[in-house]
Design a protein around this motif. Structure first.
Motif, PDB file in Angstrom:
ATOM      1  N   VAL A  40       0.833  -1.207   0.000  1.00  0.00           N
ATOM      2  CA  VAL A  40       0.000   0.000   0.000  1.00  0.00           C
ATOM      3  C   VAL A  40       0.865   1.254   0.000  1.00  0.00           C
ATOM      4  N   CYS A  41       1.863   1.293   0.874  1.00  0.00           N
ATOM      5  CA  CYS A  41       2.736   2.456   0.988  1.00  0.00           C
ATOM      6  C   CYS A  41       4.005   2.059   1.718  1.00  0.00           C
ATOM      7  N   ALA A  42       5.051   2.866   1.532  1.00  0.00           N
ATOM      8  CA  ALA A  42       6.335   2.577   2.161  1.00  0.00           C
ATOM      9  C   ALA A  42       7.124   3.860   2.331  1.00  0.00           C
ATOM     10  N   ILE A  43       8.041   3.849   3.272  1.00  0.00           N
ATOM     11  CA  ILE A  43       8.986   4.943   3.430  1.00  0.00           C
ATOM     12  C   ILE A  43      10.257   4.526   2.708  1.00  0.00           C
ATOM     13  N   GLU A  44      10.684   5.344   1.781  1.00  0.00           N
ATOM     14  CA  GLU A  44      11.854   5.027   0.970  1.00  0.00           C
ATOM     15  C   GLU A  44      13.076   4.756   1.844  1.00  0.00           C
ATOM     16  N   GLY A  45      13.769   3.688   1.510  1.00  0.00           N
ATOM     17  CA  GLY A  45      14.992   3.334   2.216  1.00  0.00           C
ATOM     18  C   GLY A  45      14.801   2.408   3.398  1.00  0.00           C
ATOM     19  N   ALA A  46      13.555   2.119   3.761  1.00  0.00           N
ATOM     20  CA  ALA A  46      13.304   1.238   4.905  1.00  0.00           C
ATOM     21  C   ALA A  46      13.522  -0.222   4.517  1.00  0.00           C
ATOM     22  N   GLN A  47      14.046  -0.990   5.459  1.00  0.00           N
ATOM     23  CA  GLN A  47      14.226  -2.429   5.280  1.00  0.00           C
ATOM     24  C   GLN A  47      12.981  -3.129   5.795  1.00  0.00           C
ATOM     25  N   HIS A  48      12.460  -4.061   5.019  1.00  0.00           N
ATOM     26  CA  HIS A  48      11.257  -4.795   5.421  1.00  0.00           C
ATOM     27  C   HIS A  48      11.636  -5.994   6.274  1.00  0.00           C
ATOM     28  N   CYS A  49      11.204  -5.974   7.529  1.00  0.00           N
ATOM     29  CA  CYS A  49      11.438  -7.061   8.490  1.00  0.00           C
ATOM     30  C   CYS A  49      10.116  -7.329   9.197  1.00  0.00           C
ATOM     31  N   PRO A  50       9.221  -8.102   8.575  1.00  0.00           N
ATOM     32  CA  PRO A  50       7.887  -8.299   9.154  1.00  0.00           C
ATOM     33  C   PRO A  50       7.937  -8.914  10.554  1.00  0.00           C
ATOM     34  N   LEU A  51       7.152  -8.351  11.436  1.00  0.00           N
ATOM     35  CA  LEU A  51       7.135  -8.826  12.815  1.00  0.00           C
ATOM     36  C   LEU A  51       6.723 -10.298  12.903  1.00  0.00           C
ATOM     37  N   SER A  52       5.913 -10.764  11.959  1.00  0.00           N
ATOM     38  CA  SER A  52       5.465 -12.166  11.985  1.00  0.00           C
ATOM     39  C   SER A  52       6.632 -13.146  11.802  1.00  0.00           C
ATOM     40  N   THR A  53       7.751 -12.691  11.264  1.00  0.00           N
ATOM     41  CA  THR A  53       8.907 -13.568  11.070  1.00  0.00           C
ATOM     42  C   THR A  53      10.091 -13.147  11.947  1.00  0.00           C
ATOM     43  N   TRP A  54       9.825 -12.247  12.876  1.00  0.00           N
ATOM     44  CA  TRP A  54      10.858 -11.657  13.728  1.00  0.00           C
ATOM     45  C   TRP A  54      11.681 -12.713  14.467  1.00  0.00           C
TER      46      TRP A  54
END
Length: 115
Positions: A40-54
């Protein structure tokens, strides 16, 4: 990040994060939302680390306890949990974005799609 031995605050507001992102050594941005939210949306430069797989991956994602890390989610609840988890593991320079990406869209990036 503070210059003293005192820990940085648990949360950071959008304006402060925006200012830090313009610095020569900006904080590491971590998006702990799920993939469908990221679409849907993102902040440029952020790394995706979903909490469900933390639990399966956090030790691979976070190796330097001195890094300044800012974690965000939709409204700030999951990122608070992630921040507390890392702080319990000795990462004292970790913060949660107050209000999450929804606050970022409201305060900083008015063109960002909200959900």
């Amino acid at each position: 990040m503070t210059t003293s031995n005192e820990p940085i605050s648990f949360q950071i507001d959008c304006e402060s994060l925006r200012d830090l992102l313009t610095q020569p050594k900006p904080p590491r941005l971590i998006d702990c939302r799920e993939a469908d939210e990221l679409a849907v949306c993102a902040i440029e430069g952020a790394q995706h680390c979903p909490l469900s797989t933390w639990m399966a991956h956090w030790e691979q994602w976070f190796t330097n306890q001195s890094d300044h890390v800012v974690i965000f989610c939709h409204h700030g609840v999951r990122s608070m949990r992630a921040t507390a988890f890392l702080r319990d593991k000795g990462f004292s320079n970790v913060q949660s974005l107050d209000g999450g990406i929804d606050a970022w869209a409201t305060v900083i990036d008015h063109s960002m799609k909200r959900y």
